[in-house]
Design an enzyme around this catalytic site. Structure first.
Site, PDB file in Angstrom:
ATOM      1  N   HIS A 273       0.817  -1.218   0.000  1.00 41.96           N
ATOM      2  CA  HIS A 273       0.000   0.000   0.000  1.00 41.96           C
ATOM      3  C   HIS A 273       0.852   1.271   0.000  1.00 41.96           C
ATOM      4  O   HIS A 273       0.339   2.364  -0.257  1.00 41.96           O
ATOM      5  CB  HIS A 273      -0.979   0.006   1.178  1.00 41.96           C
ATOM      6  CG  HIS A 273      -0.364   0.325   2.504  1.00 41.96           C
ATOM      7  ND1 HIS A 273      -0.043  -0.633   3.433  1.00 41.96           N
ATOM      8  CD2 HIS A 273      -0.016   1.500   3.066  1.00 41.96           C
ATOM      9  CE1 HIS A 273       0.466  -0.074   4.515  1.00 41.96           C
ATOM     10  NE2 HIS A 273       0.492   1.228   4.319  1.00 41.96           N
TER      11      HIS A 273
ATOM     12  N   ASP B 216      -0.283  -7.501   1.396  1.00 45.55           N
ATOM     13  CA  ASP B 216       0.259  -6.142   1.537  1.00 45.55           C
ATOM     14  C   ASP B 216       1.789  -6.153   1.600  1.00 45.55           C
ATOM     15  O   ASP B 216       2.398  -5.362   2.321  1.00 45.55           O
ATOM     16  CB  ASP B 216      -0.327  -5.453   2.773  1.00 45.55           C
ATOM     17  CG  ASP B 216      -0.180  -3.941   2.699  1.00 45.55           C
ATOM     18  OD1 ASP B 216       0.139  -3.426   1.608  1.00 45.55           O
ATOM     19  OD2 ASP B 216      -0.368  -3.267   3.732  1.00 45.55           O
TER      20      ASP B 216
ATOM     21  N   SER C 160       4.789   2.169   7.940  1.00 46.21           N
ATOM     22  CA  SER C 160       4.396   1.036   7.105  1.00 46.21           C
ATOM     23  C   SER C 160       5.545   0.586   6.214  1.00 46.21           C
ATOM     24  O   SER C 160       6.170   1.394   5.538  1.00 46.21           O
ATOM     25  CB  SER C 160       3.203   1.422   6.231  1.00 46.21           C
ATOM     26  OG  SER C 160       2.060   1.647   7.005  1.00 46.21           O
TER      27      SER C 160
END
Length: 431
Positions: A161, A199, A277
Site C-alpha cells: 500500500h 500487503d 508502514s
C-alpha cells in the site's frame, strides 16, 4: 481521661492486641503524635520462631482511636520477614554490594544496551520511501513509507500500500519510488512485485557502492511478552526507533474484520504511525521478524505486522512465478482442541469421537469443496495422506498446488468416515 482509658481497655482491647501482634510479627514501627515536638515510639523485639511468618507488604489501617483532625498518623508498613530462623551472626554478615560492584551476568536478562545494539545492527538498512500520487500527470501528494534492504543486489522489502495505488494500479504494475538511505544516499527504485492481499511488495534499486542489509530471524520462535523494536520513518522522520512487546503472535485477520483469505499477524504495542508502514519489526538480536503494516486508528499500542516466516514464503512465490499463488477450497475451518471438543460433545451426542482435527462449519456453494462432497460438521483428520491438526498445516500441504487432486479423510457424525477428492482452484489474486 480515666473514663476514656477504662472504656478503651474494655471495649477495644482486642484491637490493641491485634495491633501489637501484627507489629511484633512484621517488625514494624507505629508512632502517633499531636505535634512535631512529641513522639511516641513502640519498639518490638521479634523472637526467632516468629521470623518464620511470611507477611506481605501492606498498609496498616488507621486505629479507631486516632482522628486526622487532632493527630498525625504515621503509616505502618509491614515488611516480609525472612523465612526460617537465621542466627544473628549471619544477619550481620549480610551487606549490600558496594557502589560500583559489577552485578553477576544474566544470560536471559535484557541489558540496558540490548535495544540500542539491536537497532544498530539493522538501522542502516532501513530506508525511507516516497511515491508521488496523482492523476492525469498531475501530482497531488506523496505516499510516505519505510522499507528494509534485504539483499546486496538492492532488494527492498516494504508494504504494497506504500508503493502501489490500490484503486487504479494492479499488483503487477511497475512504478517508480524515491528511496533515501540513512546515510543520505538517494536512489530511484522500481516496484518489482506487489501482493495486495498480504500487503507485501518488493522494490529494487541499483547501487555502485555496497549497501547495508538486514538479517532475517524467525517469527515462529516469538512468544507473547517478547521484546521487539519497530524501525522506520513515521511522518518522514528518519531513524525513528520505538520499542515494545509482542502482544499476540497469531492475531487472525477475521479478528480485525478483514475479509478474504485467512491471514495471521503479529500484534505489538510498539508506537506505529503513518510512515512506519513497510518498516521492520526486529527482535533483541537485531533480526527482522516482521513487516509493520498497520495500526488501529484512535487507539494506542495496537500495531500489526506480517510475520517474517510468511513474508519468506511470499518472496519465494515472487521468485518462482512473479506473484503469489493461493489455492482456494471454499471451506470455513476451525481448529479443534480438547475443550472445544468436550463442549461440542455435550451439545450433540452424535459428535465424532476425535481428539484433534479441523472442524468444517460452513461450505461455500459451488466451490471446489462443495463439488468434492464436503458437508458442514465434517472434521478433517487427514489431508493428502498426512494427519493434520490445524488450518496452518493444511495451507502448508497445499502450497501453490492449483488444479491438483488432493485426498481428504473426514470424520462425520456417529464416527462415520469418508474419503473425498478435492481439486483446489486459484483464489482471485485481486481479492
Amino acid at each position: 481521661m480515666s473514663h476514656f482509658l477504662r472504656k478503651f481497655s474494655v471495649s477495644k482491647r482486642s484491637s490493641l492486641l491485634r495491633i501489637v501482634a501484627i507489629a511484633t510479627a512484621g517488625s514494624g514501627l507505629l508512632y502517633a503524635n499531636s505535634d512535631t515536638n512529641s513522639r511516641a515510639t513502640l519498639a518490638v523485639k521479634v523472637p526467632v520462631p516468629l521470623r518464620e511468618w511470611k507477611i506481605t507488604r501492606d498498609t496498616f489501617p488507621r486505629p479507631w482511636f486516632l482522628s486526622l483532625n487532632h493527630w498525625q498518623f504515621g503509616v505502618l508498613p509491614l515488611f516480609s520477614s525472612r523465612v526460617g530462623s537465621v542466627p544473628s551472626s549471619d544477619i550481620k554478615n549480610e551487606a549490600s554490594p558496594a557502589v560500583g560492584d559489577d552485578p553477576k551476568p544474566c544470560c536471559n536478562c535484557l541489558g540496558r544496551d540490548a535495544i540500542a545494539n539491536a537497532a544498530a545492527r539493522v538501522g542502516s538498512a532501513v530506508v525511507n520511501l516516497s511515491v508521488p500520487q496523482g492523476f492525469y500527470g498531475i501530482t497531488t501528494g506523496k505516499s510516505i513509507g519505510s522499507g528494509t534492504i534485504i539483499d546486496e543486489d538492492g532488494t527492498i522489502l516494504t508494504c504494497a500500500h506504500v508503493v502501489v495505488d490500490f484503486q487504479g494500479i494492479g499488483g503487477s504494475s511497475k512504478g517508480k519510488v524515491d528511496v533515501t538511505l540513512q546515510d543520505g544516499r538517494t536512489f530511484e527504485g522500481i516496484v518489482v512485485n506487489a501482493d495486495l492481499h498480504s500487503d507485501i511488495a518488493i522494490v529494487k534499486i541499483h547501487s555502485k557502492t555496497p549497501l547495508p542489509i538486514a538479517k532475517f530471524g524467525s517469527s515462529s520462535k516469538l512468544r507473547p511478552g517478547d521484546w521487539v523494536i519497530a524501525l522506520g520513518c513515521p511522518l518522514s522522520l528518519q531513524n525513528t526507533i520505538t520499542a515494545g512487546i509482542v502482544s499476540c503472535v497469531d492475531r487472525k485477520s477475521s479478528d480485525l474484520g478483514l475479509g478474504g483469505v485467512r491471514r495471521e499477524y503479529l500484534q505489538t504495542d510498539c508506537a506505529i504511525n503513518a510512515g512506519n508502514s513497510g518498516g521492520p519489526l526486529v527482535n533483541v538480536d537485531g533480526e527482522v521478524i516482521g513487516v509493520n503494516i498497520m495500526k488501529v486508528l484512535d487507539a494506542d499500542g495496537l500495531g500489526f505486522s506480517v510475520p517474517i516466516d510468511s513474508v519468506c514464503k511470499i518472496i519465494e512465490h515472487f521468485k518462482k512465478s512473479g506473484r503469489v499463488v493461493r489455492p482456494w477450497l471454499g471451506l470455513k475451518m476451525v481448529d479443534l482442541n480438547e475443550m472445544i471438543i468436550a463442549q461440542l460433545k455435550e451439545r450433540d451426542a452424535t459428535f465424532p469421537n476425535v481428539n484433534k482435527g479441523i472442524l468444517v462449519p460452513m461450505v461455500t456453494p459451488g466451490s471446489p469443496a462443495d463439488r468434492a462432497g464436503f458437508c458442514p460438521g465434517d472434521i478433517v483428520i487427514e489431508f493428502d495422506g498426512k494427519p493434520v491438526e490445524s488450518i496452518k498445516e493444511i495451507i502448508e500441504i497445499m502450497g501453490d498446488r492449483v488444479g491438483v487432486p488432493l485426498k481428504v479423510l473426514v470424520k462425520r457424525a456417529n464416527d462415520s468416515l469418508a474419503t473425498l477428492t478435492v481439486i483446489p482452484e486459484e483464489s482471485n489474486p485481486d481479492m
